[in-house]
Write a protein that holds these residues in place. Sequence first.
Motif, short mmCIF file in Angstrom:
data_model
loop_
_atom_site.label_atom_id
_atom_site.label_comp_id
_atom_site.label_asym_id
_atom_site.label_seq_id
_atom_site.Cartn_x
_atom_site.Cartn_y
_atom_site.Cartn_z
N ARG A 1 0.46 -1.28 -0.04
CA ARG A 1 0.03 -0.30 0.23
C ARG A 1 0.93 1.43 0.11
NH1 ARG A 1 -5.16 -0.37 0.67
NH2 ARG A 1 -5.62 1.72 1.47
N GLU A 2 2.18 1.26 0.98
CA GLU A 2 3.05 2.97 1.08
C GLU A 2 3.85 2.27 -0.09
OE1 GLU A 2 3.88 2.68 5.21
OE2 GLU A 2 1.68 2.47 6.34
N GLU A 3 4.04 1.40 -1.19
CA GLU A 3 4.58 2.07 -2.16
C GLU A 3 3.92 3.27 -3.23
OE1 GLU A 3 6.49 -1.74 -3.26
OE2 GLU A 3 6.65 -1.92 -1.16
N VAL A 4 2.78 3.15 -3.48
CA VAL A 4 1.92 3.41 -4.44
C VAL A 4 1.67 5.04 -3.41
CG1 VAL A 4 1.63 1.88 -5.18
CG2 VAL A 4 0.30 2.52 -3.47
N PRO A 5 0.95 6.22 -4.45
CA PRO A 5 1.11 7.36 -3.73
C PRO A 5 -0.54 7.41 -3.82
CG PRO A 5 0.85 7.56 -6.35
CD PRO A 5 1.58 6.57 -5.87
N PHE A 6 -1.07 8.76 -3.08
CA PHE A 6 -3.04 8.82 -2.80
C PHE A 6 -3.34 9.13 -4.10
CE2 PHE A 6 -0.80 9.67 1.51
CZ PHE A 6 -2.01 8.13 2.22
N ALA A 7 -4.42 8.54 -4.04
CA ALA A 7 -5.56 8.62 -4.93
C ALA A 7 -6.36 9.82 -4.81
CB ALA A 7 -6.43 7.95 -5.62
N VAL A 8 -6.54 11.11 -5.02
CA VAL A 8 -6.90 12.01 -3.82
C VAL A 8 -8.30 12.86 -5.16
CG1 VAL A 8 -7.54 14.68 -2.73
CG2 VAL A 8 -4.74 12.87 -2.91
N HIS A 9 -9.38 12.07 -4.58
CA HIS A 9 -10.56 12.30 -5.45
C HIS A 9 -10.73 13.72 -5.22
CE1 HIS A 9 -11.61 8.17 -6.80
NE2 HIS A 9 -10.02 8.45 -6.42
N VAL A 10 -11.66 14.56 -6.33
CA VAL A 10 -11.32 15.86 -6.47
C VAL A 10 -13.09 16.49 -7.08
CG1 VAL A 10 -10.81 18.52 -6.44
CG2 VAL A 10 -9.25 16.70 -6.22
N ARG A 11 -13.93 16.56 -6.97
CA ARG A 11 -15.30 17.36 -7.06
C ARG A 11 -14.64 18.97 -7.87
NH1 ARG A 11 -19.79 16.31 -4.91
NH2 ARG A 11 -19.28 14.06 -5.25
N THR A 12 -15.12 19.37 -8.65
CA THR A 12 -14.83 21.04 -9.53
C THR A 12 -16.03 21.51 -9.00
OG1 THR A 12 -14.73 20.98 -11.14
CG2 THR A 12 -12.83 21.08 -10.08
N ALA A 13 -15.84 22.83 -8.64
CA ALA A 13 -16.63 24.03 -8.83
C ALA A 13 -17.71 24.11 -9.69
CB ALA A 13 -16.37 25.41 -8.37
N ASP A 14 -17.06 23.66 -10.88
CA ASP A 14 -18.11 23.50 -12.49
C ASP A 14 -18.68 21.94 -12.37
OD1 ASP A 14 -16.21 22.00 -13.10
OD2 ASP A 14 -15.28 23.15 -14.66
N GLY A 15 -18.68 20.73 -11.30
CA GLY A 15 -19.34 19.56 -11.17
C GLY A 15 -18.21 18.58 -11.47
N GLY A 16 -17.16 19.28 -12.80
CA GLY A 16 -16.16 18.23 -13.42
C GLY A 16 -15.31 16.95 -11.63
N GLU A 17 -15.42 15.97 -12.75
CA GLU A 17 -14.09 15.51 -11.64
C GLU A 17 -13.04 14.94 -11.91
OE1 GLU A 17 -16.66 11.60 -10.38
OE2 GLU A 17 -18.05 13.31 -10.14
#
Length: 433
Positions: free
Chosen positions: A131-147
Amino acid sequence: MSLTPTPDQPLVIVGAGPIGLAAAAHAVERGLPVTVLEAGPTVGAAVLEWGHVRLFSPWSELVDDAAARLLEPTGWVRPAGEAAPTGREWVEAYLRPLAEALVDGGAVLRVGSEVVGLARRGRDRLVAQAREEVPFAVHVRTADGGEEVLTAAAVVDASGTWGDPAPVGADGWPAPGERGADVAYRVPDLADPQVREEYAGRHVAVVGSGASAHQAVVELAALAEEASGTRVTWLLRRHDADGVFGGEEADELPGRGALGSRARAAAASAYVEVVTGFRTAALEQDGARTTLVAQDGRRVVVDRVVAVTGFRPDHTWLAQVHLDLDGELSAPRDLAPEIHPAFHSCGTVSPHGAALLRQPEGGLYLVGMKSYGRAPSFLALTGYEQVRSVVAEVAGDHEAASRVHLVLPETGVCGVGAAYDGEPSGCCAPVGA
């Protein structure tokens, strides 16, 4: 093992409030690539939502040291040390200039970017291998609804608790009918003419017993003196009002004590009725009128409901990472005994850092009010020490991470305002504008 931040996999800080921006300042000072993600439209967005409220703490306790070092070359003038700002003044005179200095210093700062999920890239929380050999995946939702999904070597969660107010319902869940009722979960800004009009001449229920409730009762009683027909019913879950006003003259924080005394005077006025032992079981909305129904069958019919019963941390977007949280406070397990409100107030919480904040998911840290879970004793000075230690550990400076740099005043201090005030009379509450 934690990954080292790089431009492609930076340190990601969730939240651009006072603690999140302080963490970014420490990262910039150490030369770490850093990205700050803020769900709101501007830095300090949550603070601005209670911007009309004055803090208990003076400016001398509200500015992080690394932030000050970053700001000084820009010509920034530190506000007078013993003056206590409003939330709006905190943002305008400190957080916004700090945000500009951070960007000039190489930090990436994105507003309108809500973090809706965190995981290890390509792994849910059941996958243990490497697990700690790979980076985090940070899921983001933008103000215009994009991901989008960003990668991060480490993540500091400084998102606070403002977005999850505690409900009116006495058992900790929204009472039946509460979700559809007209309830305000913050102290109303009665200096705003439009808000003032909404409350003037109305019957208002205030639910809660902490300093935010004191603030609401005091301001609504003052409105009642000017606007005929305004009255307040103060609903307390406890069975008597003894002790609800705090230490008053004996309070370790003079501003908080003065507010308690003002609340006592307001409660004794002709405009306020105090109702004790009222544990809300249901709310009924009938047009513009709201009925609060107690577990014992009592009914209170009002025009407005102000619920100031505290705030809670939101861990839903952390569902795919490994957490170790105390079952009572929802704080990091190792930190919980140090902050439990049954045993500690602001002045008795020991300064602490990465050792008590790190999670089993290497490279993930909960800081700021989020780290305190449901405990109301958080203060900005402690938060600034938290992020100094955490960023040092992310940078690989374990000796600096392990040191404690903060010495609190003996009387205790308070560094944050109404946004962080819980149902218990917390350290961190407003004085009143």
